[in-house]
Design a protein around this motif. Structure first.
Motif, short mmCIF file in Angstrom:
data_model
loop_
_atom_site.label_atom_id
_atom_site.label_comp_id
_atom_site.label_asym_id
_atom_site.label_seq_id
_atom_site.Cartn_x
_atom_site.Cartn_y
_atom_site.Cartn_z
N VAL A 1 0.90 -1.34 -0.03
CA VAL A 1 0.14 -0.12 0.04
C VAL A 1 0.84 1.18 0.06
O VAL A 1 1.79 1.34 0.98
N ILE A 2 0.80 2.09 -0.89
CA ILE A 2 1.54 3.13 -1.25
C ILE A 2 0.79 4.41 -1.60
O ILE A 2 -0.03 4.63 -2.29
N GLY A 3 0.74 5.41 -0.64
CA GLY A 3 0.03 6.72 -0.88
C GLY A 3 0.39 7.73 0.09
O GLY A 3 1.56 8.03 0.62
N SER A 4 -0.63 8.61 0.50
CA SER A 4 -0.78 10.00 1.14
C SER A 4 -1.28 9.80 2.57
O SER A 4 -1.17 10.91 3.49
N ALA A 5 -1.99 8.64 2.87
CA ALA A 5 -2.79 8.67 4.05
C ALA A 5 -2.00 8.35 5.22
O ALA A 5 -1.54 7.32 5.51
N ASN A 6 -2.02 9.31 6.26
CA ASN A 6 -1.70 8.93 7.52
C ASN A 6 -2.66 8.32 8.30
O ASN A 6 -4.10 8.40 7.91
N ALA A 7 -2.55 7.59 9.38
CA ALA A 7 -3.38 6.70 10.00
C ALA A 7 -4.09 7.83 11.32
O ALA A 7 -3.76 7.83 12.42
N SER A 8 -4.98 8.69 10.82
CA SER A 8 -5.69 9.67 11.82
C SER A 8 -6.95 10.05 11.25
O SER A 8 -7.21 9.88 10.00
N VAL A 9 -7.83 10.45 12.06
CA VAL A 9 -9.21 11.02 11.76
C VAL A 9 -9.18 12.36 10.61
O VAL A 9 -10.12 12.19 9.75
N ASN A 10 -8.06 13.05 10.73
CA ASN A 10 -7.88 14.03 9.64
C ASN A 10 -7.67 13.39 8.28
O ASN A 10 -8.05 14.05 7.29
N SER A 11 -6.98 12.28 8.28
CA SER A 11 -6.97 11.82 6.96
C SER A 11 -8.18 11.17 6.47
O SER A 11 -8.40 11.08 5.24
#
Length: 315
Positions: A94-104
């Motif tokens: 999995v490669i991308g821009s998503a942090n593991a957070s509600v903001n994401s």
């Protein structure tokens, strides 16, 4: 499966894709309070995050979430320069821009999920090659919790402001308290073994980068004025070697039935090596410090000598 693109809300796809057997590697820069639900990791997985002072103070990475993963027996590491979001399982990358957070989950993020063997191998190589990392243990989390309480005072590296130099982040901002101490040759008693085992991170055979910073214990036969955040330079008991500067990472722990002895935990850099004490004295003498007193325990009062001592390891 092939290769698929997911956005602008990729987390349901990420969570589903990583539910596979076998150990998983994840390099996710920032972890919010929702991370355990978004990124359900388990024992023997490896998680690399950006839990630098700046990231924690900015509330981009939560110490409570670090503790959650640690209690799940996930091996957690911190890299102050990490900004990537890459996950590798035994089947997918999995490669991308998503942090593991509600903001994401509210942002317009996107990821590629693929089972291409070549890309998966490259993703694993990237994660295993991340350097400047610190093993996250209970002492690390205690320190991070204090930084979290300070607030949003420092920009996030890679998002705003300049990236902090990890070489200087090892040392505290104030270097006014440096101590020279001699190592004590002894065999830890059962009480000390328990304290050491409790504070040290559990060793893992799971693949992953080698931590640059580790914990080391130091026993002193009597209480000292040394406290958390001080610098200790340890000399071997036989006066043959002087060891690199270490940062005191704990308050003194009294050892029961030891006659007043205390135990400290020191954070060390594994890439720095001992130097012959005789050679060190010659170098310091050439720099104008013939009375460096490295063969006796003492508090280093001279700012110039403190600088010269750190300079032995180019710090």
């Amino acid at each position: 499966m092939g290769t698929t693109f997911h956005g602008p809300n990729p987390w349901p796809h990420i969570t589903r894709a990583i539910r596979t057997r076998g150990p998983r590697l994840a390099a996710i820069a920032y972890l919010g309070l929702d991370a355990p639900d978004l990124l359900p990791l388990r024992a023997n997985d490896v998680l690399i995050v950006n839990a630098s002072k700046a990231a924690v103070r900015a509330h981009a990475t939560s110490p409570a979430v670090l503790a959650h993963y640690l209690h799940k027996d996930v091996r957690v590491l911190s890299s102050p320069t990490l900004h990537a979001k890459v996950i590798a399982t035994n089947r997918r990358a999995v490669i991308g821009s998503a942090n593991a957070s509600v903001n994401s989950t509210f942002a317009d993020d996107a990821v590629i999920i693929t089972d291409d063997p070549e890309i998966l191998a490259q993703a694993r190589k990237f994660i295993n090659g991340i350097d400047e990392i610190t093993e996250v243990d209970q002492i690390f989390i205690d320190n991070a919790t204090r930084e979290w309480a300070i607030g949003r005072a420092v920009p996030i590296p890679g998002v705003s402001g300049r990236v902090h130099d990890p070489e200087t982040d090892f040392l505290p901002s104030s270097l006014t308290r440096i101590f020279v101490k001699h190592a004590v040759d002894y065999k830890p008693n059962p009480t000390e073994q328990h304290l050491i085992h409790k504070q040290q991170p559990q060793q893992s055979t799971t693949a992953g980068p080698v931590a640059k910073y580790q914990l080391q214990s130091l026993r002193l036969d009597k209480p000292s004025s040394i406290t958390r955040g001080d610098i200790v330079i340890v000399v071997s008991a036989d006066n043959e070697w002087i060891y690199p500067p270490a940062v005191v990472a704990s308050e003194p722990l009294r050892i029961p039935r030891s006659g007043g002895a205390v135990l400290y935990f020191l954070r060390i850099r594994t890439d720095l090596h001992p130097i012959s004490l005789t050679d060190s004295e010659k170098i310091l003498t050439a720099l104008g410090h013939p009375g460096s007193r490295l063969r006796t325990d003492h508090y280093v009062r001279s700012p110039i000598l403190r600088t010269a001592l750190l300079g032995l390891w180019n710090l």
